[in-house]
Design an enzyme around this catalytic site. Structure first.
Site, PDB file in Angstrom:
ATOM      1  CE  LYS A 145      -3.511  -2.267   1.983  1.00 12.89           C
ATOM      2  NZ  LYS A 145      -4.611  -2.698   3.634  1.00 12.89           N
TER       3      LYS A 145
ATOM      4  CD  GLN B  73      -2.576  -4.566   6.532  1.00 11.91           C
ATOM      5  OE1 GLN B  73      -2.500  -3.262   6.275  1.00 11.91           O
ATOM      6  NE2 GLN B  73      -3.465  -5.306   6.421  1.00 11.91           N
TER       7      GLN B  73
ATOM      8  CG  ASP C 112      -9.928   0.236   4.887  1.00 11.33           C
ATOM      9  OD1 ASP C 112      -9.500   0.053   3.582  1.00 11.33           O
ATOM     10  OD2 ASP C 112      -8.723  -0.642   5.850  1.00 11.33           O
TER      11      ASP C 112
END
Ligand code: NDP
Length: 307
Positions: free
Chosen positions: A53, A97, A120
């Site tokens: 990412k 994460q 997200d």
């Protein structure tokens, strides 16, 4: 012969478009988009995901920041990091994460992310916006799947879509998005009766359950479009031999590496039936990263008055 839905190619295309937008904005005097990724602990898979990412963000011209916290950090410490990033002007997107090391309250911590920086799309505010047809952030994997289907001109409106898996991250937002695209949506899960029968009704079948090569020819109607979300690491030799029967090249790679990445779909047996199908790897995965950048770009455009 089915069409291979090439997520790597489409992901690269999207990332190129994003990089061009960033270059235009920064040339006009704006700061670059800022993406902050919080990594707690040192889970090897999470480290790989965070690394890819970060690289993708940097390549697109973003200011990328990985915040590494020790695996034994307290919930208060993680929450304080999130709160600091919420306040930081140059940060447009914050991602924690997952999974977090055991004991950390995932949902509570995600609630602390400013919904307008939640790239997200995991904050309940964004889940609510999605189901209410309001602007917000959509989880990256399902958003990427819609983008992939659209770029391959797969007809969505009026199509019968069957999704298997009902997680917050994939299945549920996938249902909302395909409904928004005017598909007729069925959402299946582990308690669904006659799963194969439900799947065979699909024009578009999305498998997102995390079971290696689970979906076989008995789940797929001839001419269906098959999207394989699963990423499963197979280490068991017997299972590998079953999945890769008649594919000596794949089996040799398994022998060499001691493991293989396999989707939820039994690709070799389903591919001849499908009109189009995503491979694993190289299907849905690269789109997830591309859509994370797309969400961060959107946040930056809104916050910089470029939208
Ligand atoms: P979860 O474990 O959160 O959810 C799995 C879902 O599958 C649940 O809803 C479960 O049903 C359902 N399920 C499990 N077994 C069966 C079965 N035998 N029959 C029918 N339904 C079943 O997984 P995620 O949604 O997070 O991920 C799914 C897969 O996608 C994983 O392999 C993951 O690695 C992969 N993934 C890939 C991404 C990418 O970028 N390509 C991104 C995110 C995930 P129930 O609710 O009834 O328990």
């Amino acid at each position: 012969m089915s069409v291979r839905l090439d997520g790597k190619r489409v992901g690269d295309e999207i990332r190129g478009e994003i990089a061009a937008e960033v270059a235009r904005g920064t040339a006009a005097g704006h700061r670059p988009p800022g993406l902050a990724v919080i990594l707690v602990g040192d889970d090897p898979a999470s480290r790989v995901y965070v690394g890819s990412k970060g690289r993708a963000a940097a390549e697109a011209g973003f200011a990328e920041m990985t915040v590494k916290l020790a695996g034994d950090s307290s919930a208060a410490e993680v929450a304080a990091t999130i709160a600091r990033l919420n306040r930081e002007e140059a940060v447009d997107g914050i991602l924690v994460q997952l999974p977090l090391p055991g004991g950390l309250p995932e949902r509570e911590l995600v609630l602390g992310i400013d919904p307008d920086k939640d790239v997200d799309g995991l904050h309940p505010m964004n889940a609510g916006r999605l189901w209410s047809d309001e602007a917000g952030f959509v989880p990256c994997t399902p958003a990427g799947i819609v983008e992939l289907l659209e770029r391959y001109s797969v007809p969505l409106a009026g199509s019968r879509a069957v999704i298997v898996g009902r997680s917050r991250l994939v299945g549920k937002p996938m249902a909302a998005l395909l409904l928004r695209e005017n598909c007729t949506v069925t959402l299946c899960h582990s308690r669904t009766r006659d799963l194969a029968g439900e799947c065979r009704r699909a024009d578009i079948l999305v498998g997102a359950i995390g079971r290696p090569a689970f979906f076989g020819p008995e789940h797929v109607r001839e001419g269906a479009v098959v999207v394989d979300v699963g990423i499963n690491r197979v280490e068991d030799r017997e299972l590998a031999e079953r999945i890769f029967a008649g594919q000596p090249r794949k089996m040799r790679a398994f022998e060499k590496n001691g493991s293989a990445l396999v989707g939820d779909v039994d690709y070799a047996r389903v591919e001849p039936l499908a009109a189009a199908i995503t491979p694993v790897p190289g299907g849905v995965g690269p789109l997830t990263v591309a859509m994370l950048l797309a969400n961060t770009l959107l946040s930056w455009q809104r916050r910089e008055g470029l939208a």
